[in-house]
Design an enzyme around this catalytic site. Structure first.
Site, short mmCIF file in Angstrom:
data_model
loop_
_atom_site.label_atom_id
_atom_site.label_comp_id
_atom_site.label_asym_id
_atom_site.label_seq_id
_atom_site.Cartn_x
_atom_site.Cartn_y
_atom_site.Cartn_z
N ASP A 6 0.54 -1.72 -0.17
CA ASP A 6 0.60 0.15 -0.19
C ASP A 6 1.27 1.22 -0.08
OD1 ASP A 6 -1.90 1.94 0.46
OD2 ASP A 6 -2.99 1.23 2.54
N ASP A 54 -3.96 2.65 -5.01
CA ASP A 54 -2.57 2.67 -4.30
C ASP A 54 -2.66 1.92 -3.62
OD1 ASP A 54 -4.15 2.82 -2.27
OD2 ASP A 54 -3.23 4.67 -2.09
N GLU A 55 -3.01 0.39 -4.08
CA GLU A 55 -3.03 -1.11 -3.68
C GLU A 55 -2.93 -2.25 -3.95
OE1 GLU A 55 -4.96 -1.18 0.45
OE2 GLU A 55 -6.16 -0.03 -0.37
#
Length: 235
Positions: free
Chosen positions: A3, A98-99
């Protein structure tokens, strides 16, 4: 789970080295409210979702710098992060901008942690983005491991939660509302049943949880006990 930390704000600061020691926030569409904050902004008490007009005193004094959302930039940086991850793991599921979940099955404990550290180093060196890594036998536990990696600096940004004893310790410290998939309303219902922590949820009878709620919550209980119920959807 890998993350990116404060992703939108990190992207903006990446191209403004003069703001390295400045508090930076990113505003939503039409500059309505705060959707991302760098650590310095958090230290100043800037809350997620705060309306932009409430920031005016901090903006006028220069204590905080605000950016309008630049989704083209964030999408481009995200693609670069995911491509880097794809070069380091045999299977990657892009979960959000974003993960990403990575398949690290078959690696020893030492190799898992070493890979996590390599991921952090590689993305930081190549892209200038900071990430944290949570490792666990299920996605739900990996989420909690990643949150711990962000919360506790002593972890070095990598937490391996494959050990059942470590799992129980973290679950006991985690409010049930912070478990992946448990929203505010469900958290309130669980608390009326005296289930206040992630550990209390994990030790609840899975069949009883299914009767009280649904199969979704039953799977969360199983995931908290290290049983992988959510497959990796490789993209």
């Amino acid at each position: 789970l890998v993350d990116c930390n404060n992703f939108y704000a990190s992207c903006e600061k990446l191209f403004r080295p003069d703001l390295a020691n400045k508090a930076v926030v990113v505003l939503s569409n039409n500059d309505g409210c705060v959707v991302a904050r760098c650590p310095l902004a958090k230290q100043l008490g800037v809350r997620m979702g705060i309306p932009a007009f409430q920031l005016r005193p901090l903006l006028q004094t220069g204590a905080v710098v605000a950016f309008s959302s630049n989704y083209a930039l964030y999408a481009d940086m995200s693609a670069r992060v995911m491509q880097t991850l794809a070069e380091l793991a045999p299977a990657v599921e892009v979960y959000s901008i974003d993960e990403a979940f990575l398949d690290v099955s078959g690696l020893s404990a030492a190799d898992r942690v070493q890979l996590g550290q390599l991921i952090r180093q590689r993305i930081r060196q190549w892209l200038g983005i900071s990430v944290c890594v949570g490792i666990a036998p299920s996605k739900t536990l990996a989420k909690l491991a990643n949150a711990a990696a962000k919360q506790y600096p002593a972890t070095g940004g990598v937490v391996d939660l494959t050990d059942p004893i470590r799992q129980r310790k973290l679950l006991a410290l985690t409010p049930v509302g912070e478990v992946w998939g448990i929203g505010n309303k469900l958290s309130q219902r669980l608390q009326t049943l005296q289930i206040n922590t992630a550990l209390q949820l994990a030790t609840a009878d899975a069949g009883w949880i299914r009767q009280q709620f649904s199969v979704v919550e039953q799977r969360i209980v199983q995931e908290l006990n290290g049983q992988s119920c959510l497959i990796l959807e490789e993209l």
